[in-house]
Design an enzyme around this catalytic site. Structure first.
Site, short mmCIF file in Angstrom:
data_model
loop_
_atom_site.label_atom_id
_atom_site.label_comp_id
_atom_site.label_asym_id
_atom_site.label_seq_id
_atom_site.Cartn_x
_atom_site.Cartn_y
_atom_site.Cartn_z
N LYS A 45 0.86 -1.19 0.00
CA LYS A 45 0.00 0.00 0.00
C LYS A 45 0.90 1.23 0.00
O LYS A 45 1.95 1.25 0.66
CB LYS A 45 -0.91 -0.04 1.24
N SER B 81 -9.74 2.11 2.76
CA SER B 81 -8.83 2.80 1.88
C SER B 81 -7.82 1.89 1.17
O SER B 81 -7.17 2.32 0.24
CB SER B 81 -8.07 3.86 2.67
N SER C 112 -10.36 -0.08 6.91
CA SER C 112 -9.69 0.08 5.62
C SER C 112 -9.07 -1.18 5.02
O SER C 112 -8.70 -1.19 3.86
CB SER C 112 -8.62 1.16 5.71
#
Lengths: 485, 475
Positions: A68, A143, A167
């Site tokens: 990420k 996210s 997330s």
């Protein structure tokens, strides 16, 4: 052969027995990265020059994975999908990345995300909207959107995520995969770009529970760079994974699961809850106790506000370092204040700015007691309820979200403001730092949905054990996204 | 004229000694080369986290207990949020919710007595980077960013510039005696915020509080208070102080005045909240007790020890304790068996003036207590005179050689037989002068003494020489 559809253990066996090379895997992962980038816009950066590593006894050696973009990666641009860090190339690795490097893991891309982890839609990355590989008209949630899309698509067996509200665990559900955030402090946050420090967790997205256990076994541990980490050296998430769980007791919460709580429930919501209750019956049929329990509805209704207040307050402070002075693009202006203002005005998306305003407001001297301090008190009350549940039950099991992934059209302009507790309850896992895992539990209109299991802090072994058992009762393990036409 | 009482409150910031900074692994050391002691944490690179330095915590607890504070049950930190170029994180980690020590006091020596200063709180925090402003740019040095700071806040309980400076000097002493800080104002290790206003005889504040930030030397603190006292008095007596406002002012060294700052710092809302990245660090009774045991004898105790057990004057004792190294030097002299009064005399007169001249510390001083003992021993057993001792002291210092090398040259001739022979010889060569002396020219006695000194190159013991001369001249 789609090697990247396989599990970590399967890949490890093939590598060990020279049936495939690390180089082959990287090549396939990169090809799929570019495919998925064209379809779903899942990446901040594809690392075309990724190099193979020697195969050792470590399960992760030689196998590609995704990072990420809010993890600090040495010599690789790391932006948190924000223009405020455009061009920022860190000179140090996050502790998690160091550990994966030591394990011989090979990163093939940096995954796109909601800017700095704020947002649950995957629509606020500076590289554009991230689409769901099951249905390109739908979102992945966020996210950790890019990570979820990539693992679901079969770019690699796992990707790193981070989880401040849900997330990891919500995009995992929307993409039909596994998302696991361990107990707060089990994985070092050093090098993770902070959103809300007291709620931020590192974690992983995989296609099965065993893989999640393997990855977290490799990245957990006490870190002298993060004071909130604790010694988990005695914990081996694989060691109890196949234990008998018929003696375990689970519970679900009536106020969240009972369809009668929702006025005018949509067809999707009805199917989602029915599917969940069917799975509860399935698990119970194996001799496991699952009770329905009731908790104070008022406190459940406060979850979303508590989350917004605490996360926005911490975020506004955490992101005060983003001034464009030391790193990130320099703003323009005749003095340093103008330069900072210009940098931040241009760099942040409107959603983040709105959250900064909220964060600033609730911390102001005249508001702090009413909003921020009360939010902290309510957070404690809610955590205490869960702690009480954990005295009697080994885990709380609940459905994730109010159905499958939402259409992008419905959400282009907002924070997901749905007040339904189904959308918000995962945040309780962050309030208490509880270990929490999402696994796929079915389909609605050919789109995956998931359920979540949460245990008490430090009980990650037990949680993985329960999740692995339940996963094996259902046929969704290791599924790869099939695009809905 | 209405009687007005000056009221002063101080905030004293002192940089602590430690290997690494308070929340980062970078070296905590004063350096002339900018940006050499810096870690990613100090520059707030994304993803970095603070790690609390235990030694700093221990020193903060020690200082809180020296100041007789109620000590917190845990070390808890807060963020103080504001934007400034010297603050890379956009917030300072400090203690607001639960300072390490609150409600303390300390007795301060002044003019042969002591007065009590109330401490409202003492807390541990991090220093900011240092800025230098030039005509067309400013530079930032992150060496100082994250250096541990202890901020000690007094209540408004001081009533004169003298008291303020006495407090600061004594606090500096404590820091140095305990080794918690070098407390060197020249290196900017001590900085003060000074709050000043006036009360009337009924104890009611009649002028608004003025804060002077970052005053960097004790003499500036003194001057700033004096100036501000006068300014507020004048304004008050003129028209009740209509022109005075509650504000932050800057002390200007060049003009010896205070100048109002344009923006109101009081208006900033720092939005304090508890730092989530540092879990509360428990402070147990056991920890406090074991730290208390490490606290050495403090200056005021040493002073009374010098007066009561070593017969020093209050003045000498005061001079000696002003500087820990000087006091340590004196203690070593005593331990070596030097007479305390002689040692005190040598240290306060000869050594301190040499130190002032050469601007070095007593630790760097060539004549160690051991070497000093050689000189003093030779005075005591009459081998050399006090005057010669001073000469030997100077030569030894100049040539960086042991006093022993010079003492032999100076050794007095105290042997009566030897001196008698020399004197007899001189008298026989000066018969005329002897006659004149015996006929009443008594001042010729000194002439003979001079001759003896000339003959012995000044080494004749003057007392014995005089005795023998008297005897021989009158024969």
């Amino acid at each position: 052969m789609n090697y990247m559809d396989l599990s970590i253990e399967e890949l490890h066996d093939l590598l060990k027995n020279n049936k495939v090379t690390s180089k082959d895997l990287i090549k396939e992962s990169l090809i799929k990265s570019h495919e998925l980038q064209d379809k779903c816009n899942a990446f901040a950066l594809i690392l075309d020059d990724a190099k193979e590593t020697p195969i050792t006894d470590n399960y992760l050696s030689g196998i590609p994975y995704g990072i990420k973009d809010n993890y600090s990666t040495k010599d690789i641009e790391s932006t948190g999908s924000s223009n405020t860090l455009k061009g920022y190339v860190p000179f140090f690795d996050a502790t998690v990345i160091e550990k994966l490097n030591d394990a011989g893991a090979v990163a093939t891309n940096k995954t796109a995300m909601d800017e700095f982890g704020m947002g649950g839609t995957g629509t606020t990355a500076n590289t554009g909207i991230i689409r769901n590989p099951w249905d390109l008209k739908r979102m992945c949630a966020g996210s950790s959107s890019g990570s979820a899309a990539a693992v679901a698509y079969g770019v690699y067996p796992y990707a790193l995520g981070s989880d401040t509200g849900d997330s990891i665990r919500k995009p995992a559900a929307y993409c039909g995969i596994v998302g696991y955030k361990p107990t707060y402090g089990m994985i070092s946050r050093y090098g993770l770009f902070p959103f809300a420090s007291s709620l931020d967790h590192c974690g992983v997205l995989t296609r099965n529970v065993r893989d999640a256990a393997i990855v977290v076994n490799n990245i957990k541990g006490l870190d002298n760079k993060d004071m909130t980490t604790w010694d988990s050296s005695k914990i081996d998430l694989l060691s109890h994974i196949n234990d008998d769980i018929t003696n375990k007791k689970l519970c679900y919460i009536k106020e969240i699961v009972d369809i009668n709580n929702y006025s005018n429930p949509s067809k999707e919501l009805k199917s989602h809850l029915k599917n969940f209750m069917d799975k509860i019956e399935l698990i119970k049929s194996k001799g496991i106790t699952i009770d329905e329990v009731s908790v104070d509805k008022q406190l459940l209704d406060a979850v979303a506000s508590v989350y917004v207040i605490i996360s926005c307050a911490e975020a506004t402070s955490n992101m005060s370092n983003l001034t464009g002075i030391i790193y990130g693009p320099r703003g323009e202006g005749s003095n340093i204040y103008e330069m900072m203002k210009d940098h931040r005005t241009k760099g942040f998306s409107p959603l983040i700015k709105r959250r900064f305003v909220i964060g600033s407001y609730v911390l102001q001297r005249e508001n702090q007691e009413r909003y921020f301090n009360n939010a902290k008190r309510v957070r404690r009350l809610i955590v205490n309820i869960w702690k009480d549940l954990f005295k009697k039950y080994d885990a709380v099991i609940l459905p994730v979200g109010s159905g499958p992934a939402k259409y992008l059209d419905d959400s282009l302009n907002t924070l997901n403001e749905s007040s339904t507790i189904l959308e918000e309850h995962l945040q309780i896992g962050n309030f208490g730092g509880f270990p929490s895992i999402t696994i796929p539990d079915g389909f609605i209109d050919d789109l995956p949905v998931g359920l979540n299991i949460t245990s008490n802090t430090y009980e990650d072994e037990k949680l993985i054990n329960i999740a692995n058992y339940i996963e094996n009762l259902m046929p969704y393990k290791n599924q790869i996204a099939k695009e809905k036409k | 004229m209405e009687e007005l009482k000056l009221v002063i409150g101080l905030e004293m910031h002192c940089e602590l000694k430690s290997n690494s900074k308070v929340f980062s692994p970078a070296k905590n050391s004063y350096s002339d080369i900018a940006n050499t002691n810096v870690s990613p944490v100090d520059m707030a690179f994304p993803g970095t986290l603070p790690v609390l330095n235990k030694k700093c915590v221990y020193n903060a607890i020690k200082m809180a207990s020296i100041l007789n504070c109620t000590i917190a049950d845990e070390m808890l930190f807060d963020r103080k949020n504001y934007y400034y170029p010297d603050l890379p994180k956009g917030y300072q980690i400090t203690q607001c919710t639960k300072p390490v020590g609150i409600n303390g006091y300390i007795d301060i020596p002044l003019n042969d007595t002591t007065f009590r200063v109330e401490i409202s709180d003492i807390h541990l925090e991090e220093d900011s980077a240092s800025l230098d402003h030039f005509s067309n740019m400013s530079t930032i040095d992150y060496n100082r960013a994250g250096v541990p700071l202890l901020e000690c806040v007094t209540t408004p309980c001081l009533h004169s510039a003298e008291e303020a400076v006495a407090f600061l000097e004594y606090m500096r002493n404590i820091y140095q005696y305990t080794g918690i800080s070098d407390a060197d104002t020249k290196k900017g290790q001590i900085r003060c915020d000074v709050n000043v206003n006036l009360k009337n005889i009924e104890g009611k504040y009649v002028t608004p509080r003025v804060e002077m930030k970052n005053v960097n030397s004790f003499s500036n603190v003194y001057n700033a208070i004096k100036y501000e006292e006068e300014r507020q008095k004048k304004a008050y007596l003129k028209d009740g102080g209509k022109e005075l406002i509650q504000e932050t002012r800057r002390y200007d060294e060049d003009t010896n005045t205070t100048i109002g700052m344009r923006h109101k710092e009081d208006a900033i809302d720092y939005k304090y909240f508890i730092e989530p990245n540092i879990p509360p660090y428990p402070i147990t009774k056991e920890l406090i007790n074991s730290l208390k045991e490490e606290i050495p004898v403090l200056p005021l105790e040493r002073k009374s020890d010098y007066i009561n057990n070593y017969n020093l004057s209050s003045y000498d004792a005061e001079v000696l304790i002003k500087n820990k190294d000087v006091s340590d030097y004196f203690n070593e002299c005593i331990n070596l068996g030097i007479d305390s009064k002689l040692a005190a005399n040598w240290v306060t007169v000869n050594i301190l003036s040499e130190l002032n001249k050469s601007n070095i510390s007593i630790k760097e001083f060539y004549i160690t207590p051991k070497l000093l003992k050689i000189i003093i021993d030779n005075i005591v057993n009459n081998t050399i005179s006090s005057k010669q001792a001073k000469e030997i002291f100077n030569k030894s210092l100049l040539e960086k050689k042991s006093p022993l090398e010079f003492i032999n040259n100076y050794k007095q001739i105290s042997n009566k037989e030897e001196l008698t022979n020399i004197i007899k010889n001189i008298i026989s060569n000066n018969r005329e002068q002897k006659e004149l002396y015996l006929n009443g020219r008594s001042n010729l006695f000194d002439y003979f003494v001079g001759q003896v000194m000339k003959e012995t190159k000044g080494k004749a013991n003057p007392t014995i020489t005089k005795e023998i001369l008297l005897e021989e001249l009158n024969k």
